[in-house]
Structures are given as C-alpha cells and as structure tokens.
Design a protein around this motif. Structure first.
Motif, PDB file in Angstrom:
ATOM      1  N   ASN A  30       0.889  -1.087  -0.047  1.00 43.57           N
ATOM      2  CA  ASN A  30       0.117  -0.064  -0.039  1.00 43.57           C
ATOM      3  C   ASN A  30       0.932   1.204   0.139  1.00 43.57           C
ATOM      4  N   THR A  31       1.427   1.392  -1.230  1.00 42.71           N
ATOM      5  CA  THR A  31       2.350   2.723  -1.115  1.00 42.71           C
ATOM      6  C   THR A  31       1.581   3.950  -1.911  1.00 42.71           C
ATOM      7  N   THR A  32       2.404   5.099  -1.917  1.00 45.48           N
ATOM      8  CA  THR A  32       1.943   5.985  -2.700  1.00 45.48           C
ATOM      9  C   THR A  32       1.356   5.922  -4.149  1.00 45.48           C
ATOM     10  N   SER A  33       2.190   5.269  -4.636  1.00 43.64           N
ATOM     11  CA  SER A  33       2.014   4.808  -6.337  1.00 43.64           C
ATOM     12  C   SER A  33       1.134   3.825  -6.427  1.00 43.64           C
ATOM     13  N   ASN A  34       0.780   3.262  -5.506  1.00 46.77           N
ATOM     14  CA  ASN A  34      -0.189   1.898  -5.717  1.00 46.77           C
ATOM     15  C   ASN A  34      -1.508   2.135  -5.035  1.00 46.77           C
ATOM     16  N   LYS A  35      -2.008   3.354  -4.933  1.00 48.12           N
ATOM     17  CA  LYS A  35      -3.185   3.807  -4.401  1.00 48.12           C
ATOM     18  C   LYS A  35      -4.455   3.302  -5.422  1.00 48.12           C
ATOM     19  N   VAL A  36      -5.439   2.722  -4.678  1.00 48.45           N
ATOM     20  CA  VAL A  36      -6.557   2.268  -5.767  1.00 48.45           C
ATOM     21  C   VAL A  36      -8.052   2.644  -4.999  1.00 48.45           C
ATOM     22  N   ARG A  37      -8.998   2.608  -5.710  1.00 50.56           N
ATOM     23  CA  ARG A  37     -10.402   2.690  -5.381  1.00 50.56           C
ATOM     24  C   ARG A  37     -11.044   1.416  -5.997  1.00 50.56           C
ATOM     25  N   LEU A  39     -14.377  -0.075  -7.759  1.00 52.31           N
ATOM     26  CA  LEU A  39     -15.248   0.711  -8.741  1.00 52.31           C
ATOM     27  C   LEU A  39     -16.270  -0.533  -9.327  1.00 52.31           C
ATOM     28  N   LYS A  40     -17.351  -0.333  -9.522  1.00 52.06           N
ATOM     29  CA  LYS A  40     -18.330  -1.294 -10.117  1.00 52.06           C
ATOM     30  C   LYS A  40     -18.278  -1.158 -11.692  1.00 52.06           C
ATOM     31  N   THR A  41     -17.959  -2.069 -12.520  1.00 47.16           N
ATOM     32  CA  THR A  41     -18.141  -2.043 -13.731  1.00 47.16           C
ATOM     33  C   THR A  41     -19.432  -2.181 -14.038  1.00 47.16           C
ATOM     34  N   PRO A  42     -20.008  -1.770 -15.444  1.00 45.08           N
ATOM     35  CA  PRO A  42     -21.390  -1.875 -16.018  1.00 45.08           C
ATOM     36  C   PRO A  42     -21.945  -3.352 -15.931  1.00 45.08           C
ATOM     37  N   GLY A  43     -20.921  -4.206 -16.106  1.00 45.08           N
ATOM     38  CA  GLY A  43     -21.441  -5.677 -15.922  1.00 45.08           C
ATOM     39  C   GLY A  43     -21.691  -5.901 -14.460  1.00 45.08           C
ATOM     40  N   GLY A  44     -21.359  -5.185 -13.381  1.00 42.78           N
ATOM     41  CA  GLY A  44     -21.815  -5.420 -11.958  1.00 42.78           C
ATOM     42  C   GLY A  44     -20.521  -6.212 -11.208  1.00 42.78           C
ATOM     43  N   LYS A  45     -19.494  -6.245 -11.971  1.00 40.52           N
ATOM     44  CA  LYS A  45     -18.065  -6.738 -11.301  1.00 40.52           C
ATOM     45  C   LYS A  45     -17.380  -5.607 -10.545  1.00 40.52           C
ATOM     46  N   LEU A  46     -16.727  -5.827  -9.360  1.00 39.41           N
ATOM     47  CA  LEU A  46     -16.192  -5.068  -8.527  1.00 39.41           C
ATOM     48  C   LEU A  46     -14.651  -5.155  -8.848  1.00 39.41           C
ATOM     49  N   VAL A  47     -14.062  -4.185  -9.434  1.00 36.70           N
ATOM     50  CA  VAL A  47     -12.623  -4.028  -9.873  1.00 36.70           C
ATOM     51  C   VAL A  47     -11.782  -2.981  -9.137  1.00 36.70           C
ATOM     52  N   LEU A  48     -10.644  -2.940  -9.058  1.00 34.01           N
ATOM     53  CA  LEU A  48     -10.052  -1.848  -8.567  1.00 34.01           C
ATOM     54  C   LEU A  48      -9.324  -0.912  -9.853  1.00 34.01           C
ATOM     55  N   GLN A  49      -9.412   0.247  -9.334  1.00 39.03           N
ATOM     56  CA  GLN A  49      -8.982   1.461 -10.478  1.00 39.03           C
ATOM     57  C   GLN A  49      -7.686   2.068  -9.722  1.00 39.03           C
ATOM     58  N   TYR A  50      -6.645   2.381 -10.422  1.00 44.93           N
ATOM     59  CA  TYR A  50      -5.679   2.983  -9.724  1.00 44.93           C
ATOM     60  C   TYR A  50      -5.736   4.502  -9.945  1.00 44.93           C
ATOM     61  N   THR A  51      -5.538   5.248  -8.714  1.00 45.74           N
ATOM     62  CA  THR A  51      -6.067   6.756  -8.862  1.00 45.74           C
ATOM     63  C   THR A  51      -4.889   7.420  -9.245  1.00 45.74           C
ATOM     64  N   GLY A  52      -3.793   7.066  -8.962  1.00 50.47           N
ATOM     65  CA  GLY A  52      -2.602   7.881  -9.651  1.00 50.47           C
ATOM     66  C   GLY A  52      -2.080   9.040  -8.472  1.00 50.47           C
ATOM     67  N   LYS A  53      -1.134   9.562  -8.371  1.00 45.52           N
ATOM     68  CA  LYS A  53      -0.568  10.418  -7.488  1.00 45.52           C
ATOM     69  C   LYS A  53      -1.371  11.613  -7.577  1.00 45.52           C
ATOM     70  N   LYS A  54      -1.343  12.547  -6.729  1.00 46.55           N
ATOM     71  CA  LYS A  54      -1.879  13.812  -6.849  1.00 46.55           C
ATOM     72  C   LYS A  54      -0.756  14.774  -6.957  1.00 46.55           C
ATOM     73  N   GLY A  55      -1.172  15.911  -7.752  1.00 46.80           N
ATOM     74  CA  GLY A  55      -0.086  16.911  -8.139  1.00 46.80           C
ATOM     75  C   GLY A  55       0.199  17.779  -7.134  1.00 46.80           C
ATOM     76  N   GLY A  69      -3.786  30.222  -9.688  1.00 43.02           N
ATOM     77  CA  GLY A  69      -4.054  30.581 -11.197  1.00 43.02           C
ATOM     78  C   GLY A  69      -3.218  29.621 -12.108  1.00 43.02           C
ATOM     79  N   ILE A  70      -2.725  28.556 -11.358  1.00 42.12           N
ATOM     80  CA  ILE A  70      -1.879  27.580 -12.244  1.00 42.12           C
ATOM     81  C   ILE A  70      -2.202  26.125 -11.712  1.00 42.12           C
ATOM     82  N   ALA A  71      -2.449  25.323 -12.676  1.00 42.03           N
ATOM     83  CA  ALA A  71      -3.057  23.959 -12.355  1.00 42.03           C
ATOM     84  C   ALA A  71      -2.064  22.980 -11.701  1.00 42.03           C
ATOM     85  N   CYS A  72      -2.563  22.237 -10.591  1.00 43.37           N
ATOM     86  CA  CYS A  72      -1.849  21.472  -9.829  1.00 43.37           C
ATOM     87  C   CYS A  72      -1.898  20.014 -10.537  1.00 43.37           C
ATOM     88  N   LEU A  73      -0.658  19.559 -11.116  1.00 48.50           N
ATOM     89  CA  LEU A  73      -0.895  18.484 -11.950  1.00 48.50           C
ATOM     90  C   LEU A  73       0.672  17.684 -11.822  1.00 48.50           C
TER      91      LEU A  73
END
Length: 131
Positions: A30-37, A39-55, A69-73
């Motif tokens: 469970n590291t910073t680069s491996n964060k997930v949430r 998510l339920k697919t349209p087929g009803g299956k529960l899967v993990l989606q990688y969130t990616g790091k915040k800027g 005035g500058i994007a946090c990316l």
C-alpha cells in the motif's frame, strides 16, 4: 435435516459476503504509487482502479508560497495541458508570485536611481573645484 441447516447458514452468511478484489499490477504494498479505489463495472463486477498520485501546487521560487491560477498537476499531465494553464500573463508568470515580482521591480528601480544619484554627485564634485 443437516443439509437444510447448512443451506440456511449459507444464506445468512452469503448476504454479508463481499466480492474480493486484487491488485492488477505486480506491486502488492500500500504505497503512494499503488493507491486504488473500488469501482463497479457496468457488468456488475467489482474491480480496482488505480488513482494515480496527486499533483503538488507550484510554489513561488522566492518566497515558497503557492502560486494561484496555475493547475496542480503531475509533470506528465503538465506536458499535456496548454500553455495558458501553466502560467499567468505577467512577467515571471508561472515562476514567481505577484508580490515577489513587485519587490523585484522596485529593487531594480532603486538600484538604477542610486546609480543616477552617484553619477550626479560625481558631476557636482567635479564642477565644484573648477569654480
């Protein structure tokens, strides 16, 4: 009779059971680069989606305050966005805050003034002994 009891227990337990999900990539920590949430697919299956790091918010190079005035990316995302999202239309736009730009301008003006005063005093000193 025992079979009926077993089915009853399963029905009660089955109501509370949740679908298990596993990581899609090799990293299993469970590291910073491996964060997930989840998510339920349209087929009803529960899967993990990688969130990616915040800027991170870009900071002023002088006073280290966040630039507005500058994007946090993330760097890769910054490469993809247009130029107007990466800077503000002012001298030192995406690099320094307005307050620091003001102090730089004032400092440059005062240095210029000091040099002019020095030149005027030198000219007066040169003119005085001749008179």
């Amino acid at each position: 009779q025992a079979d009926l009891v077993d089915r009853e227990c399963f029905r009660v337990a089955g109501a509370a059971m949740v679908q298990r999900v596993t990581y899609r990539r090799r990293k299993s920590f469970n590291t910073t680069s491996n964060k997930v949430r989840k998510l339920k697919t349209p087929g009803g299956k529960l899967v993990l989606q990688y969130t990616g790091k915040k800027g991170k918010r870009p900071l002023c190079g002088d006073c280290k305050k966040p630039l507005s005035g500058i994007a946090c990316l993330r760097p890769a995302d910054l490469k993809r966005v247009s130029k107007r999202q990466k800077n503000v239309s002012r001298a030192y736009g995406g690099s320094r805050c307005a307050g620091c730009v003001r102090t730089r301008i004032v400092r440059a003006f005062l240095i210029e003034e000091r040099q002019l005063v020095k030149k005027v005093l030198k000219a007066q000193a040169a003119a005085k002994p001749a008179a």
